[in-house]
Design a protein around this motif. Sequence first.
Motif, PDB file in Angstrom:
ATOM      1  N   ASP A  89      42.854  43.686  46.311  1.00  0.00           N
ATOM      2  CA  ASP A  89      41.846  43.890  47.353  1.00  0.00           C
ATOM      3  C   ASP A  89      40.525  44.380  46.766  1.00  0.00           C
ATOM      4  O   ASP A  89      39.452  43.980  47.238  1.00  0.00           O
ATOM      5  N   GLN A  90      40.581  45.212  45.740  1.00  0.00           N
ATOM      6  CA  GLN A  90      39.356  45.672  45.079  1.00  0.00           C
ATOM      7  C   GLN A  90      38.642  44.489  44.414  1.00  0.00           C
ATOM      8  O   GLN A  90      37.420  44.357  44.514  1.00  0.00           O
ATOM      9  N   GLN A 117      41.403  34.155  46.874  1.00  0.00           N
ATOM     10  CA  GLN A 117      42.339  35.112  47.470  1.00  0.00           C
ATOM     11  C   GLN A 117      43.765  34.773  47.048  1.00  0.00           C
ATOM     12  O   GLN A 117      44.543  35.653  46.668  1.00  0.00           O
ATOM     13  N   GLN A 118      44.109  33.499  47.088  1.00  0.00           N
ATOM     14  CA  GLN A 118      45.446  33.071  46.669  1.00  0.00           C
ATOM     15  C   GLN A 118      45.662  33.345  45.182  1.00  0.00           C
ATOM     16  O   GLN A 118      46.734  33.818  44.777  1.00  0.00           O
ATOM     17  N   LEU A 119      44.640  33.087  44.383  1.00  0.00           N
ATOM     18  CA  LEU A 119      44.724  33.342  42.950  1.00  0.00           C
ATOM     19  C   LEU A 119      44.899  34.839  42.680  1.00  0.00           C
ATOM     20  O   LEU A 119      45.742  35.243  41.867  1.00  0.00           O
ATOM     21  N   THR A 121      46.121  37.073  44.699  1.00  0.00           N
ATOM     22  CA  THR A 121      47.452  37.477  45.156  1.00  0.00           C
ATOM     23  C   THR A 121      48.509  37.088  44.127  1.00  0.00           C
ATOM     24  O   THR A 121      49.459  37.838  43.886  1.00  0.00           O
ATOM     25  N   HIS A 122      48.324  35.954  43.482  1.00  0.00           N
ATOM     26  CA  HIS A 122      49.255  35.489  42.450  1.00  0.00           C
ATOM     27  C   HIS A 122      49.280  36.449  41.249  1.00  0.00           C
ATOM     28  O   HIS A 122      50.281  36.509  40.526  1.00  0.00           O
ATOM     29  N   MET A 123      48.226  37.210  41.037  1.00  0.00           N
ATOM     30  CA  MET A 123      48.150  38.135  39.896  1.00  0.00           C
ATOM     31  C   MET A 123      48.950  39.418  40.122  1.00  0.00           C
ATOM     32  O   MET A 123      49.197  40.175  39.181  1.00  0.00           O
ATOM     33  N   ILE A 124      49.356  39.681  41.358  1.00  0.00           N
ATOM     34  CA  ILE A 124      50.093  40.915  41.660  1.00  0.00           C
ATOM     35  C   ILE A 124      51.380  40.955  40.863  1.00  0.00           C
ATOM     36  O   ILE A 124      52.178  40.016  40.883  1.00  0.00           O
ATOM     37  N   ASN A 125      51.552  42.072  40.134  1.00  0.00           N
ATOM     38  CA  ASN A 125      52.765  42.246  39.326  1.00  0.00           C
ATOM     39  C   ASN A 125      53.401  43.625  39.548  1.00  0.00           C
ATOM     40  O   ASN A 125      54.265  44.035  38.788  1.00  0.00           O
ATOM     41  N   GLN A 126      52.944  44.328  40.571  1.00  0.00           N
ATOM     42  CA  GLN A 126      53.462  45.659  40.902  1.00  0.00           C
ATOM     43  C   GLN A 126      53.704  45.759  42.405  1.00  0.00           C
ATOM     44  O   GLN A 126      52.984  45.145  43.188  1.00  0.00           O
TER      45      GLN A 126
END
Length: 136
Positions: A89-90, A117-119, A121-126
């Motif tokens: 989000d940041q 936004q999709q990209l 979100t794909h980076m979330i690893n936590q």
Amino acid sequence: MSAETPYDFIGGESAIHSLVDRFYFYMDILPEAQGIRAMHQPSLASAKDKLFKFLSGWLGGPNLFIEEFGHPMLRMRHFPFKIGPSERDQWMLCMNKALAEIPMDPRLHSNIQTALQQLATHMINQEPSDSIEPAS
């Protein structure tokens, strides 16, 4: 004659440079982005260069990132960093502010914003840090 790409429609190299400069400007000044700013080196020069090169190819322009670094493998490259929904989000806050400053067709703006936004979100690893542990 080649088909025009989003890279062409937003203004090519100069527009991508402006987008990247504004993105990191916001990352540097917004208190709400201090979490992702802290993940970067004090100098943002290298990050700016890589994001510019990535966006160039991602938007249909020259594949500068691939030519220099190989396949982006974004998730793998970002895995050393703890990225949760808050960091996503940041990142999007800064990117959305930067995108708003680049003149483009509203439909293109919306499509690029959605894809980023999709990209992101794909980076979330936590997992979210504020998750509540189930009662035992």
